[in-house]
Design a protein around this motif. Sequence first.
Motif, PDB file in Angstrom:
ATOM      1  N   ALA A   1       0.832  -1.209   0.000  1.00 32.69           N
ATOM      2  CA  ALA A   1       0.000   0.000   0.000  1.00 32.69           C
ATOM      3  C   ALA A   1       0.869   1.263   0.000  1.00 32.69           C
ATOM      4  CB  ALA A   1      -0.917  -0.010   1.226  1.00 32.69           C
ATOM      5  N   LEU A   2       1.944   1.261   0.788  1.00 29.03           N
ATOM      6  CA  LEU A   2       2.840   2.423   0.836  1.00 29.03           C
ATOM      7  C   LEU A   2       3.553   2.624  -0.496  1.00 29.03           C
ATOM      8  CD1 LEU A   2       4.309   1.865   4.409  1.00 29.03           C
ATOM      9  CD2 LEU A   2       3.028   3.901   3.681  1.00 29.03           C
ATOM     10  N   LEU A   3       4.054   1.528  -1.077  1.00 28.60           N
ATOM     11  CA  LEU A   3       4.776   1.633  -2.336  1.00 28.60           C
ATOM     12  C   LEU A   3       3.844   2.047  -3.475  1.00 28.60           C
ATOM     13  CD1 LEU A   3       7.129  -1.500  -2.070  1.00 28.60           C
ATOM     14  CD2 LEU A   3       7.767   0.900  -1.828  1.00 28.60           C
ATOM     15  N   ALA A   4       2.603   1.531  -3.456  1.00 26.63           N
ATOM     16  CA  ALA A   4       1.646   1.902  -4.500  1.00 26.63           C
ATOM     17  C   ALA A   4       1.269   3.383  -4.390  1.00 26.63           C
ATOM     18  CB  ALA A   4       0.398   1.021  -4.392  1.00 26.63           C
ATOM     19  N   HIS A   5       1.194   3.887  -3.153  1.00 23.25           N
ATOM     20  CA  HIS A   5       0.780   5.274  -2.935  1.00 23.25           C
ATOM     21  C   HIS A   5       1.913   6.256  -3.279  1.00 23.25           C
ATOM     22  CE1 HIS A   5      -1.859   8.286  -0.967  1.00 23.25           C
ATOM     23  NE2 HIS A   5      -0.705   8.893  -0.707  1.00 23.25           N
ATOM     24  N   PHE A   6       3.157   5.908  -2.866  1.00 21.83           N
ATOM     25  CA  PHE A   6       4.252   6.868  -3.029  1.00 21.83           C
ATOM     26  C   PHE A   6       5.205   6.526  -4.184  1.00 21.83           C
ATOM     27  CE2 PHE A   6       3.105   7.354   1.493  1.00 21.83           C
ATOM     28  CZ  PHE A   6       2.884   8.723   1.520  1.00 21.83           C
ATOM     29  N   GLY A   7       5.177   5.291  -4.643  1.00 20.95           N
ATOM     30  CA  GLY A   7       5.993   4.919  -5.793  1.00 20.95           C
ATOM     31  C   GLY A   7       7.309   4.268  -5.459  1.00 20.95           C
ATOM     32  N   SER A   8       7.915   4.585  -4.312  1.00 18.60           N
ATOM     33  CA  SER A   8       9.203   3.989  -3.933  1.00 18.60           C
ATOM     34  C   SER A   8       9.413   4.164  -2.434  1.00 18.60           C
ATOM     35  CB  SER A   8      10.362   4.645  -4.689  1.00 18.60           C
ATOM     36  OG  SER A   8      10.546   5.981  -4.248  1.00 18.60           O
ATOM     37  N   ALA A   9      10.361   3.348  -1.895  1.00 17.65           N
ATOM     38  CA  ALA A   9      10.681   3.465  -0.470  1.00 17.65           C
ATOM     39  C   ALA A   9      11.309   4.816  -0.170  1.00 17.65           C
ATOM     40  CB  ALA A   9      11.620   2.324  -0.054  1.00 17.65           C
ATOM     41  N   LYS A  10      12.087   5.357  -1.116  1.00 22.64           N
ATOM     42  CA  LYS A  10      12.714   6.661  -0.912  1.00 22.64           C
ATOM     43  C   LYS A  10      11.643   7.744  -0.769  1.00 22.64           C
ATOM     44  CE  LYS A  10      16.539   7.505  -3.059  1.00 22.64           C
ATOM     45  NZ  LYS A  10      17.555   7.817  -4.110  1.00 22.64           N
ATOM     46  N   ALA A  11      10.590   7.645  -1.599  1.00 24.11           N
ATOM     47  CA  ALA A  11       9.503   8.620  -1.521  1.00 24.11           C
ATOM     48  C   ALA A  11       8.735   8.484  -0.213  1.00 24.11           C
ATOM     49  CB  ALA A  11       8.560   8.454  -2.708  1.00 24.11           C
ATOM     50  N   VAL A  12       8.595   7.246   0.291  1.00 25.05           N
ATOM     51  CA  VAL A  12       7.951   7.045   1.591  1.00 25.05           C
ATOM     52  C   VAL A  12       8.765   7.755   2.670  1.00 25.05           C
ATOM     53  CG1 VAL A  12       7.280   5.338   3.328  1.00 25.05           C
ATOM     54  CG2 VAL A  12       6.928   4.832   0.909  1.00 25.05           C
ATOM     55  N   GLY A  13      10.096   7.655   2.576  1.00 22.77           N
ATOM     56  CA  GLY A  13      10.965   8.285   3.564  1.00 22.77           C
ATOM     57  C   GLY A  13      10.868   9.809   3.552  1.00 22.77           C
ATOM     58  N   ARG A  14      10.548  10.400   2.396  1.00 19.71           N
ATOM     59  CA  ARG A  14      10.439  11.862   2.302  1.00 19.71           C
ATOM     60  C   ARG A  14       9.045  12.367   2.663  1.00 19.71           C
ATOM     61  NH1 ARG A  14      13.433  11.233  -2.817  1.00 19.71           N
ATOM     62  NH2 ARG A  14      11.411  11.356  -3.864  1.00 19.71           N
ATOM     63  N   ALA A  15       8.074  11.459   2.774  1.00 16.72           N
ATOM     64  CA  ALA A  15       6.680  11.865   2.975  1.00 16.72           C
ATOM     65  C   ALA A  15       6.473  12.465   4.366  1.00 16.72           C
ATOM     66  CB  ALA A  15       5.751  10.670   2.788  1.00 16.72           C
ATOM     67  N   GLY A  16       5.539  13.390   4.441  1.00 13.56           N
ATOM     68  CA  GLY A  16       5.168  13.970   5.720  1.00 13.56           C
ATOM     69  C   GLY A  16       4.225  13.077   6.490  1.00 13.56           C
ATOM     70  N   LEU A  17       4.051  13.380   7.765  1.00 10.24           N
ATOM     71  CA  LEU A  17       3.217  12.549   8.630  1.00 10.24           C
ATOM     72  C   LEU A  17       1.779  12.496   8.137  1.00 10.24           C
ATOM     73  CD1 LEU A  17       3.027  10.843  11.174  1.00 10.24           C
ATOM     74  CD2 LEU A  17       2.682  12.933  12.497  1.00 10.24           C
ATOM     75  N   GLU A  18       1.215  13.623   7.728  1.00 13.17           N
ATOM     76  CA  GLU A  18      -0.170  13.649   7.264  1.00 13.17           C
ATOM     77  C   GLU A  18      -0.336  12.851   5.965  1.00 13.17           C
ATOM     78  OE1 GLU A  18      -2.703  14.734   9.004  1.00 13.17           O
ATOM     79  OE2 GLU A  18      -1.210  15.160  10.571  1.00 13.17           O
ATOM     80  N   ASP A  19       0.690  12.913   5.099  1.00 11.44           N
ATOM     81  CA  ASP A  19       0.633  12.132   3.860  1.00 11.44           C
ATOM     82  C   ASP A  19       0.611  10.643   4.167  1.00 11.44           C
ATOM     83  OD1 ASP A  19       0.680  14.416   2.289  1.00 11.44           O
ATOM     84  OD2 ASP A  19       2.871  14.477   2.275  1.00 11.44           O
ATOM     85  N   LEU A  20       1.395  10.229   5.155  1.00  7.22           N
ATOM     86  CA  LEU A  20       1.422   8.812   5.526  1.00  7.22           C
ATOM     87  C   LEU A  20       0.078   8.354   6.081  1.00  7.22           C
ATOM     88  CD1 LEU A  20       4.950   8.732   7.219  1.00  7.22           C
ATOM     89  CD2 LEU A  20       4.309   7.559   5.103  1.00  7.22           C
ATOM     90  N   LYS A  21      -0.565   9.213   6.858  1.00  8.32           N
ATOM     91  CA  LYS A  21      -1.866   8.866   7.432  1.00  8.32           C
ATOM     92  C   LYS A  21      -2.941   8.707   6.363  1.00  8.32           C
ATOM     93  CE  LYS A  21      -1.133  11.242  11.877  1.00  8.32           C
ATOM     94  NZ  LYS A  21      -1.570  12.371  12.726  1.00  8.32           N
ATOM     95  N   ALA A  22      -2.707   9.312   5.191  1.00  5.68           N
ATOM     96  CA  ALA A  22      -3.709   9.259   4.128  1.00  5.68           C
ATOM     97  C   ALA A  22      -3.696   7.935   3.360  1.00  5.68           C
ATOM     98  CB  ALA A  22      -3.478  10.408   3.142  1.00  5.68           C
ATOM     99  N   VAL A  23      -2.715   7.097   3.589  1.00  2.00           N
ATOM    100  CA  VAL A  23      -2.615   5.821   2.864  1.00  2.00           C
ATOM    101  C   VAL A  23      -3.601   4.821   3.459  1.00  2.00           C
ATOM    102  CG1 VAL A  23      -1.072   3.933   2.229  1.00  2.00           C
ATOM    103  CG2 VAL A  23      -0.190   6.267   2.380  1.00  2.00           C
ATOM    104  N   ASP A  24      -4.313   4.105   2.597  1.00  2.00           N
ATOM    105  CA  ASP A  24      -5.267   3.086   3.047  1.00  2.00           C
ATOM    106  C   ASP A  24      -4.544   2.022   3.872  1.00  2.00           C
ATOM    107  OD1 ASP A  24      -7.374   4.305   1.805  1.00  2.00           O
ATOM    108  OD2 ASP A  24      -7.236   3.088  -0.026  1.00  2.00           O
ATOM    109  N   GLY A  25      -5.096   1.711   5.036  1.00  2.00           N
ATOM    110  CA  GLY A  25      -4.533   0.671   5.899  1.00  2.00           C
ATOM    111  C   GLY A  25      -3.460   1.152   6.844  1.00  2.00           C
TER     112      GLY A  25
END
Length: 618
Positions: free
Chosen positions: A578-602
């Motif tokens: 779910a994280l990889l599908a939402h952000f595209g890569s692990a690096k992008a997950v690492g750059r994401a803000g807290l609110e962006d992470l909360k918006a991911v399903d699950g």
Amino acid sequence: MTDAPPTGYACIQAYLKTLDGSPGVYRMLDEKQAVLYVGKARNLKARVSSYSRPSPQHSPRIARMISETRSMMFLTTKTETEALLLEQNLIKQLKPRYNVLLRDDKSFPNILVTGDHAYPMIRKHRGAKTTKGSYYGPFASAGAVNRTLNQLQKVFLLRNCTDAVFDGRTRPCLLYQIKRCSGPCVGHISEADYRQSVKDAEDFLQGRTTKVQSTLAAEMSKASEAMEFERAAALRDRIRALTHVQGTQGINPQGVTEADVIALHMDGGQACVQVFFIRANQNWGNRDYYPRTGSGAGAAEVLAAFIGQFYDNKEPPRQLLLSDELEEQDLMEDALAQKAGRRVQILVPQRGEKKDLVAGALRNARESLARKMSETATQGRLLDGLAEAFGLESRPERIEVYDNSHIQGSDAVGAMIVAGADGFLKSQYRKFNIKGDDLTPGDDFGMMKEVLTRRFKRLLKEDPDREKGMWPDLLLIDGGAGQVSAVRSIMTEMGIEDIEMVGVAKGVDRDAGKEEFYRTGQRPFALRHNDPVLYFVQRMRDEAHRFAIGTHRAKRAKSMSKNPLDEIAGVGATRKRALLAHFGSAKAVGRAGLEDLKAVDGINAGLAQKVYDHFHGQ
């Protein structure tokens, strides 16, 4: 002036008054308190008494052992069976000089059909059986397992991908294209049909091949009548593959369902034990062993010791078919039954199919030992030639060769290979993950210093008296005078100055065959181009290089496939996708803000915080 402590027969006699008729295990020790021999007894006093006076029944081996004895140790047990099990454990642990010792006692691979997924996978498994599922084996080698898995793929089209790969696929892989998998990952087969294929595969592994063939034939006929010609053709191909498998398996005994066939051949004080694995009326491979014969043990003692140690960490089958009688066969049966939790029968067959199986194993043992003795003689001549060429005082019995592998300093590993009278001792090979954080990338000398320091510090700790045969007589070093001098200084720092070392450097043209050899305090020299010793050195250096590169590639592949999300507790396969599908890569997950992470399903608020903290060092 004090009297010297008694030795030999007198030493043993002194212990008799302290013993009773209990069963147990005894140890004979030399003047350095090293264990010479471990034995078990139904009656400790009676057994030790047999060693307390000279006897014509004592073989030269037993007489030597008694003469070297300076003290003894005893452990009593409740039963003789318990004593037998304890004896074999102590022999494997202590490796006494006069005991028969099984060498190269690796675990055997099994086939695992997993039981925790709607679409079970089939794969090779080695080690503890902790994964839920059905296990089939043992197989004699990884090669035997791989051949069987390959056959099962052709016939039953079962998946071998991991659950994570299976869950993440959107289109079938190459195995589906070449008709080695039925494509369950993308719904090309129903769960019910796949389960039937799994059941057919398990029937095959349990020896019910006739039932599998008749089932497939009935399905093919039914598909043909329904004019489902494509399905009928696929079933026909599977039947042909199954027939081919049965035709290439070799001897598949009809009257032996589950047994290990064990045959011993001895010649010139050396022994070879050949083991064939029969499971589900199928031959699942064979393997040869060359146990140390304890300075001259007889066939019955060698075979009994082999069986006791071989099944120390393995489940015995329902039958053992042997080439020779055991002296205490009923006791061995009791010990193996206690391990297996069921009856284990030991037979020395005299006629019929079982006799033929033992005869085949005995022939293999005889031929294997002849080859081994021929190779050992050749290897001995090479070691003698090596000692003469390099001016060594005696033949080196253990040679260690070191090499490093890395790419611009990344994923650096060190490797050690070992050669001796028996050729390459692959069970003694070691790999070293380079840990030095202060090393300059590509610093080969720094890497070698770390490897040698770790290797010999461990030897100094585990075998300071050099009695276990783990210390090298010769080090081969990749390099010239500078490398030899550097390694010598490393060894001197650790107080080790008596191990011979030779540097092997390519000639001016960097061509194999023009190597130059370096020893401390001597001029460099070369061997003639066609010298067998030169080829021997090249083989050892190439083997070290092969092992180092293979180790490096495995480490690099592991680091390349590693995902930072795998390190976060609570992020499993589904949330990772779910994280990889939402952000595209692990690096992008690492750059994401807290609110962006909360918006991911699950991903709930708590887990989003944990992911955010992981990438931001909190």
